[in-house]
Design an enzyme around this catalytic site. Structure first.
Site, PDB file in Angstrom:
ATOM      1  N   ASN A  37       7.829  -7.096  -8.236  1.00 15.08           N
ATOM      2  CA  ASN A  37       7.399  -5.737  -8.548  1.00 15.08           C
ATOM      3  C   ASN A  37       6.738  -5.021  -7.375  1.00 15.08           C
ATOM      4  O   ASN A  37       6.606  -3.799  -7.400  1.00 15.08           O
ATOM      5  CB  ASN A  37       6.427  -5.801  -9.735  1.00 15.08           C
ATOM      6  CG  ASN A  37       5.792  -4.481 -10.041  1.00 15.08           C
ATOM      7  OD1 ASN A  37       6.430  -3.583 -10.575  1.00 15.08           O
ATOM      8  ND2 ASN A  37       4.513  -4.334  -9.685  1.00 15.08           N
ATOM      9  N   TYR A  44      12.914   5.146   0.787  1.00  9.50           N
ATOM     10  CA  TYR A  44      12.597   4.603  -0.539  1.00  9.50           C
ATOM     11  C   TYR A  44      13.864   4.540  -1.387  1.00  9.50           C
ATOM     12  O   TYR A  44      14.128   3.538  -2.065  1.00  9.50           O
ATOM     13  CB  TYR A  44      11.539   5.472  -1.210  1.00  9.50           C
ATOM     14  CG  TYR A  44      11.053   4.940  -2.538  1.00  9.50           C
ATOM     15  CD1 TYR A  44      10.064   3.971  -2.595  1.00  9.50           C
ATOM     16  CD2 TYR A  44      11.589   5.409  -3.736  1.00  9.50           C
ATOM     17  CE1 TYR A  44       9.610   3.479  -3.809  1.00  9.50           C
ATOM     18  CE2 TYR A  44      11.142   4.925  -4.954  1.00  9.50           C
ATOM     19  CZ  TYR A  44      10.153   3.962  -4.987  1.00  9.50           C
ATOM     20  OH  TYR A  44       9.716   3.472  -6.191  1.00  9.50           O
ATOM     21  N   THR A  89       0.494   5.355 -11.681  1.00 13.12           N
ATOM     22  CA  THR A  89       0.027   4.179 -10.948  1.00 13.12           C
ATOM     23  C   THR A  89      -0.706   4.644  -9.696  1.00 13.12           C
ATOM     24  O   THR A  89      -0.736   5.839  -9.374  1.00 13.12           O
ATOM     25  CB  THR A  89       1.201   3.284 -10.531  1.00 13.12           C
ATOM     26  OG1 THR A  89       1.995   3.977  -9.543  1.00 13.12           O
ATOM     27  CG2 THR A  89       2.076   2.912 -11.718  1.00 13.12           C
ATOM     28  N   VAL A 130       4.656 -10.036   0.711  1.00 15.94           N
ATOM     29  CA  VAL A 130       6.001 -10.435   0.276  1.00 15.94           C
ATOM     30  C   VAL A 130       7.064 -10.130   1.315  1.00 15.94           C
ATOM     31  O   VAL A 130       8.184 -10.661   1.226  1.00 15.94           O
ATOM     32  CB  VAL A 130       6.373  -9.784  -1.072  1.00 15.94           C
ATOM     33  CG1 VAL A 130       5.434 -10.237  -2.176  1.00 15.94           C
ATOM     34  CG2 VAL A 130       6.401  -8.254  -0.964  1.00 15.94           C
ATOM     35  N   SER A 182      14.129   1.793  -9.259  1.00 13.94           N
ATOM     36  CA  SER A 182      13.661   3.170  -9.407  1.00 13.94           C
ATOM     37  C   SER A 182      14.857   4.058  -9.720  1.00 13.94           C
ATOM     38  O   SER A 182      15.975   3.803  -9.255  1.00 13.94           O
ATOM     39  CB  SER A 182      12.987   3.654  -8.119  1.00 13.94           C
ATOM     40  OG  SER A 182      12.713   5.045  -8.174  1.00 13.94           O
ATOM     41  N   LYS A 230      15.557   1.085  -3.048  1.00 10.07           N
ATOM     42  CA  LYS A 230      15.723   0.873  -4.482  1.00 10.07           C
ATOM     43  C   LYS A 230      17.199   0.818  -4.880  1.00 10.07           C
ATOM     44  O   LYS A 230      17.561   0.124  -5.846  1.00 10.07           O
ATOM     45  CB  LYS A 230      14.978   1.953  -5.263  1.00 10.07           C
ATOM     46  CG  LYS A 230      13.461   1.869  -5.113  1.00 10.07           C
ATOM     47  CD  LYS A 230      12.905   0.532  -5.573  1.00 10.07           C
ATOM     48  CE  LYS A 230      11.392   0.475  -5.542  1.00 10.07           C
ATOM     49  NZ  LYS A 230      10.830  -0.792  -6.062  1.00 10.07           N
ATOM     50  N   ASP A 267      -0.563 -10.324  -4.663  1.00 12.87           N
ATOM     51  CA  ASP A 267      -0.704  -9.015  -4.032  1.00 12.87           C
ATOM     52  C   ASP A 267      -1.206  -9.223  -2.611  1.00 12.87           C
ATOM     53  O   ASP A 267      -1.718 -10.292  -2.267  1.00 12.87           O
ATOM     54  CB  ASP A 267      -1.672  -8.126  -4.819  1.00 12.87           C
ATOM     55  CG  ASP A 267      -1.358  -6.645  -4.660  1.00 12.87           C
ATOM     56  OD1 ASP A 267      -0.790  -6.045  -5.590  1.00 12.87           O
ATOM     57  OD2 ASP A 267      -1.671  -6.078  -3.586  1.00 12.87           O
TER      58      ASP A 267
END
Length: 279
Positions: A92, A157, A195, A66, A144, A161, A42
Site C-alpha cells: 500500500n 504518478y 489521507t 520499500v 489508483s 499506478k 512504514d
C-alpha cells in the site's frame, strides 16, 4: 466467499506497507479486529510507533524503505522469523508529486521507486513463501484511478499506478495458474480518500471524500465476493461515473481519438455530453 478470503482467519499474519496512516493504518486496524496478527511497515519510525500503539493484539511495527530491494528481502526474513507464514500482503505504500513527463528525473526515480518497485519488491520477497506454505493467502496492491484514466498533471504518478495495475493483473494470472483459487491477488483502486497525502495541509475532510475506513470496508466486501478490481466510489463519484470514464479512456484507443481526449479542447464537449447521457 472466495477460497483466498479465508486468509483473514484469526491467528493468520498480515503485512501492510504504508501503514503509519491513511488506508494502510485503517486496513491494519480492520485486520486486527478480524483476529489477525499484524505487521505494520512504514518508512517513518515515529509515525509507525504511534500507529502500532493504536492497534490491540499481536502487532509489530518494522521500519523499512520499500524502494530498497534488499531492505524488503530483510523485512520478509524478519517477519518469517517472528510470525511464520504470511497470509495477507498489502502493498500500500505510495507517494505523489513525481511530476510531468519533462519534470526533473529525481522526482520520477523517487516516485517509481516507492509506487512501482516497492510493490514489485514486496511481491517478489513475500509471495513465493505464501505459495509454498499451502494455506489460503492473498495479495492486495493499491493502485489508483489515475493509473486507468490518466488525468494530466502528475504523469509520473499515473505511470506508476498504471504499472501497478498491469503488475497485479499479471500476478493474478500467475497465482491462478499455480494455485487455482488458493492464493489470489486483488487491485485496490481508491476513489477520493482523505489521507495525509491527499490532505496537503488542509484541516477538515471535504464532503466529497471517503474516509480510509470506508475504503477498507469496501475492499473487504469485494474480496469476500471474489472481485479482482476493487474500484471504490466516493461521495462525489458514483460507480456508474467511474465506468463511463474508464470506457471513454478505452475509447481513445478504439476510436483513434487524440491522447487524453477527455481533456482535449476538440473533444471536451463530446465527453461532457457522453457523461450526461450515461447518467
Amino acid at each position: 466467499m472466495s477460497a483466498a478470503a479465508a486468509a483473514f482467519a484469526p491467528g493468520t499474519v498480515a503485512v501492510i506497507t504504508g501503514a503509519a496512516g491513511g488506508i494502510g493504518l485503517a486496513a491494519a486496524r480492520r485486520f486486527a479486529r478480524e483476529g489477525m496478527r499484524t505487521c505494520l511497515v512504514d518508512r517513518e519510525r515515529d509515525a509507525l510507533d504511534a500507529a502500532v500503539a493504536t492497534i490491540p493484539g499481536d502487532t509489530v511495527g518494522i521500519a523499512c524503505d520499500v524502494s530498497d530491494r534488499q531492505a524488503v528481502e530483510a523485512l520478509a526474513a524478519d517477519v518469517a522469523a517472528r510470525f511464520g507464514a504470511v497470509s495477507v500482503l498489502m502493498n500500500n505504500a505510495g507517494v505523489g508529486g513525481g511530476g510531468d513527463t519533462l519534470s526533473d528525473r529525481d522526482g520520477w526515480d523517487r516516485l517509481l521507486g516507492v509506487n512501482l518497485f516497492g510493490v514489485l519488491n514486496g511481491v517478489q520477497a513475500f509471495v513465493p513463501a505464501m505459495i509454498a506454505h499451502g494455506g489460503p493467502a492473498l495479495v492486495i496492491n493499491t493502485g489508483s484511478k489515475q493509473g486507468i484514466t490518466q488525468p494530466p498533471g502528475d504523469t509520473a504518478y499515473n505511470v506508476s499506478k498504471a504499472a501497478v495495475k498491469a503488475l497485479t493483473e499479471g500476478l493474478a494470472h500467475t497465482l491462478r495458474t499455480q494455485t487455482g483459487d488458493r492464493v489470489a491477488a486483488h487491485l485496490l483502486v481508491p476513489g477520493f480518500t482523505w489521507t495525509g497525502m491527499t490532505a496537503r495541509g488542509r484541516g477538515d475532510q471535504p464532503p466529497g471524500a471517503w474516509s480510509p475506513d470506508q475504503v477498507v470496508d469496501f475492499m473487504m466486501a469485494g474480496i469476500a465476493a471474489g472481485d479482482f478490481y476493487l474500484i471504490c466510489p466516493d461521495n462525489e463519484t458514483t460507480p456508474e461515473q467511474d465506468r463511463l470514464r474508464i470506457a471513454w479512456a478505452a475509447g481513445d484507443l478504439i476510436e483513434n481519438r487524440p491522447a487524453l481526449s477527455r481533456w482535449h479542447p476538440d473533444h471536451a464537449a463530446a465527453f461532457a455530453a457522453y457523461m450526461e447521457d450515461g447518467r
